[in-house]
Design an enzyme around this catalytic site. Structure first.
Site, mmCIF file in Angstrom:
data_model
loop_
_atom_site.group_PDB
_atom_site.id
_atom_site.type_symbol
_atom_site.label_atom_id
_atom_site.label_comp_id
_atom_site.label_asym_id
_atom_site.label_seq_id
_atom_site.Cartn_x
_atom_site.Cartn_y
_atom_site.Cartn_z
ATOM 1 C CE LYS A 80 -4.497 0.845 0.301
ATOM 2 N NZ LYS A 80 -5.611 0.093 -0.289
ATOM 3 N N GLY A 184 -25.447 2.963 1.746
ATOM 4 C CA GLY A 184 -24.550 3.656 0.816
ATOM 5 C C GLY A 184 -24.747 3.179 -0.608
ATOM 6 C CB VAL A 185 -27.062 3.637 -3.264
ATOM 7 C CG1 VAL A 185 -27.720 2.332 -2.911
ATOM 8 C CG2 VAL A 185 -27.844 4.784 -2.619
ATOM 9 N N GLY A 186 -23.384 4.362 -3.573
ATOM 10 C CA GLY A 186 -22.395 5.062 -4.396
ATOM 11 C C GLY A 186 -21.971 4.171 -5.550
ATOM 12 C CG HIS A 187 -18.269 4.988 -7.640
ATOM 13 N ND1 HIS A 187 -17.735 5.932 -6.801
ATOM 14 C CD2 HIS A 187 -18.352 5.572 -8.851
ATOM 15 C CE1 HIS A 187 -17.498 7.034 -7.476
ATOM 16 N NE2 HIS A 187 -17.864 6.857 -8.721
ATOM 17 C CB VAL A 188 -19.529 -0.624 -4.552
ATOM 18 C CG1 VAL A 188 -19.813 -2.108 -4.347
ATOM 19 C CG2 VAL A 188 -18.072 -0.423 -4.956
HETATM 20 P P1 NAD Z 1 -18.541 5.740 -2.849
HETATM 21 O O1 NAD Z 1 -17.932 6.883 -2.131
HETATM 22 O O2 NAD Z 1 -18.817 5.862 -4.305
HETATM 23 O O3 NAD Z 1 -19.929 5.321 -2.149
HETATM 24 C C1 NAD Z 1 -20.146 5.360 -0.778
HETATM 25 C C2 NAD Z 1 -21.549 5.904 -0.560
HETATM 26 O O4 NAD Z 1 -21.866 5.835 0.822
HETATM 27 C C3 NAD Z 1 -21.699 7.368 -0.990
HETATM 28 O O5 NAD Z 1 -22.801 7.503 -1.836
HETATM 29 C C4 NAD Z 1 -21.898 8.092 0.344
HETATM 30 O O6 NAD Z 1 -22.706 9.230 0.221
HETATM 31 C C5 NAD Z 1 -22.553 7.007 1.183
HETATM 32 N N1 NAD Z 1 -22.478 7.211 2.627
HETATM 33 C C6 NAD Z 1 -21.492 7.785 3.359
HETATM 34 N N2 NAD Z 1 -21.813 7.789 4.671
HETATM 35 C C7 NAD Z 1 -23.025 7.198 4.761
HETATM 36 C C8 NAD Z 1 -23.889 6.892 5.859
HETATM 37 N N3 NAD Z 1 -23.584 7.236 7.105
HETATM 38 N N4 NAD Z 1 -25.043 6.258 5.595
HETATM 39 C C9 NAD Z 1 -25.400 5.925 4.329
HETATM 40 N N5 NAD Z 1 -24.621 6.194 3.263
HETATM 41 C C10 NAD Z 1 -23.450 6.823 3.477
HETATM 42 O O7 NAD Z 1 -17.585 4.492 -2.542
HETATM 43 P P2 NAD Z 1 -17.584 3.081 -3.291
HETATM 44 O O8 NAD Z 1 -16.498 3.067 -4.294
HETATM 45 O O9 NAD Z 1 -18.963 2.730 -3.697
HETATM 46 O O10 NAD Z 1 -17.117 2.119 -2.101
HETATM 47 C C11 NAD Z 1 -18.009 1.750 -1.067
HETATM 48 C C12 NAD Z 1 -17.268 0.953 0.000
HETATM 49 O O11 NAD Z 1 -16.693 -0.210 -0.580
HETATM 50 C C13 NAD Z 1 -16.112 1.717 0.659
HETATM 51 O O12 NAD Z 1 -16.017 1.308 2.011
HETATM 52 C C14 NAD Z 1 -14.898 1.204 -0.101
HETATM 53 O O13 NAD Z 1 -13.726 1.280 0.673
HETATM 54 C C15 NAD Z 1 -15.295 -0.228 -0.358
HETATM 55 N N6 NAD Z 1 -14.611 -0.805 -1.532
HETATM 56 C C16 NAD Z 1 -14.768 -0.231 -2.766
HETATM 57 C C17 NAD Z 1 -14.116 -0.789 -3.856
HETATM 58 C C18 NAD Z 1 -14.287 -0.217 -5.253
HETATM 59 O O14 NAD Z 1 -13.912 -0.882 -6.219
HETATM 60 N N7 NAD Z 1 -14.853 0.973 -5.397
HETATM 61 C C19 NAD Z 1 -13.294 -1.918 -3.685
HETATM 62 C C20 NAD Z 1 -13.171 -2.497 -2.410
HETATM 63 C C21 NAD Z 1 -13.838 -1.910 -1.332
#
Ligand code: NAD
Length: 349
Positions: A80, A184-188
């Site tokens: 990392k 959390g309905v972001g990217h994943v």
């Molecule tokens: P992201 O930032 O796109 O999505 C996270 C979402 O969670 C956002 O929409 C945010 O507004 C929401 N959020 C934040 N605090 C909140 C709360 N208290 N209650 C409800 N929603 C809340 O991130 P992502 O890329 O979708 O990743 C999500 C998780 O998965 C993270 O923990 C990340 O470390 C993990 N992860 C992601 C990947 C990847 O490929 N993107 C890979 C491994 C792990």
């Protein structure tokens, strides 16, 4: 700040500090273990209060990557890197190029990729200075998604496959009619919602940004609840996809779901919470096994592969989880401990 006595030091192979005054770069790279192959792990940029905080983070995260790679069945070790600074205010092209030169000093023992505060564009600047930058160009697609280097589509698909395996194991059912709460309905999380909706699951979602939940509501008929209600929602499965440390004694006591399976990193506030899940009859799918679609994607980007090969590799996440759940039953051990033991058996010489 002594390294070998540091509480997070765990026989790391190589830890290096780097300073480029002109580019304003202060960074640390930690390689935890390379028994299975060169170390891979994202670069995180964060306004750490001091270098002690940055060192703690990089030691802990690089170790986590060794475990994740071992369970994802990729020929990679764990590493990392962290950059000390505010990604919104302090980042520059020159800084990213300097970071590329730092990665290059490892001569291929460490590959970097995206993490918080670092974009695909930043990686492309680093790649001008080093060939050891991964995740700049996704070549293969999961379920028709056009990927752009960001591994979220693969992470979401792996999370879906893992959640399905957990439901089969605990509820002895497929996903038709199963109620899932996504935090959390972001990217994943949003992509996971699509996979679940297509498989017939009923969704409850929550996010701190209203525009994110609106999409899930419109496209997947999801019920929206406030952020403080999502973990205690009346559902079968909780899928944490926002942030870490959200499963603790309090949230566990209020949880109605029988399965926890989501993409967020470090969901358990402490290791012992895994045992409490087991005692409460809640099946916890270890997060780093479930969310390994991203590292699998990056591995396939580094070689000649295909959409099919990427997809079948990601689908192995389901088999790995089933093996963990079966061993957890046999040995009466918490699933997080079983996963750690299995990873150590794989990467220890
Ligand atoms: P992201 O930032 O796109 O999505 C996270 C979402 O969670 C956002 O929409 C945010 O507004 C929401 N959020 C934040 N605090 C909140 C709360 N208290 N209650 C409800 N929603 C809340 O991130 P992502 O890329 O979708 O990743 C999500 C998780 O998965 C993270 O923990 C990340 O470390 C993990 N992860 C992601 C990947 C990847 O490929 N993107 C890979 C491994 C792990």
């Amino acid at each position: 700040m002594a390294l070998f006595e540091h509480p997070e030091f765990d026989n790391h192979e190589h830890v290096s500090f780097y300073h480029d005054k002109d580019a304003g770069l202060k960074a640390i790279i930690a390689v935890h273990n390379t028994n299975l192959g060169p170390a891979l792990g994202g670069c995180r940029m964060w306004p750490y209060a001091n270098s002690e905080e940055a060192l703690t983070d990089v030691l802990r995260l690089s170790k986590g990557m060794t475990y994740k790679a071992a369970m994802a069945e990729v020929p990679l070790g764990g590493g990392k890197s962290v950059i000390i600074g505010n990604p919104r205010a302090d980042k520059s092209m020159n800084m990213m190029k300097a970071m590329g030169r730092f990665v290059d000093t490892f001569g291929g023992a460490y590959y970097t990729a995206e993490d918080s505060g670092i974009s695909v564009q930043d990686l492309q600047y680093m790649a001008e200075e080093s060939q050891y930058i991964a995740g700049t160009q996704a070549k293969y697609h999961v379920r028709g998604e056009v990927a752009d280097g960001n591994p979220a589509p693969s992470t979401a698909y792996g999370t879906f496959v893992g959640l399905k395996a957990a439901v089969e194991s605990k509820l002895k059912s497929d996903l038709q009619g199963v109620r899932v709460a996504i935090q959390g309905v972001g990217h994943v999380g949003l992509r996971l919602a699509r996979h679940l909706h297509e498989a017939g699951a009923e969704l409850v979602v929550s996010d701190i940004f209203p525009e994110n939940v609106e999409q899930a509501e419109k496209q997947f008929n999801a019920k929206v609840v406030s952020p403080d209600q999502i973990l205690s929602a009346d559902v079968d499965v909780v899928a944490p996809c926002a942030m870490g440390a959200i499963i603790n004694e309090k949230t566990l006591a209020e949880m109605k779901a029988r399965v926890i399976a989501g993409a967020a990193n470090n969901q358990l506030s402490e290791e012992r919470i895994g045992k409490l899940c087991q005692q409460a009859g809640i099946l916890y799918a270890p997060d780093y096994v479930l969310n390994a679609g991203g590292i699998i994607d990056i591995h396939h980007q580094r070689m000649e592969s295909s959409d099919d090969a990427l997809r079948s590799h990601i689908e192995k996440i389901g088999d790995t989880l089933t093996a963990i759940f079966n061993r957890s039953d046999r040995e009466q051990q918490a699933t997080n401990i079983v996963a750690n033991n299995m990873a150590e058996e794989r990467f220890s010489k």
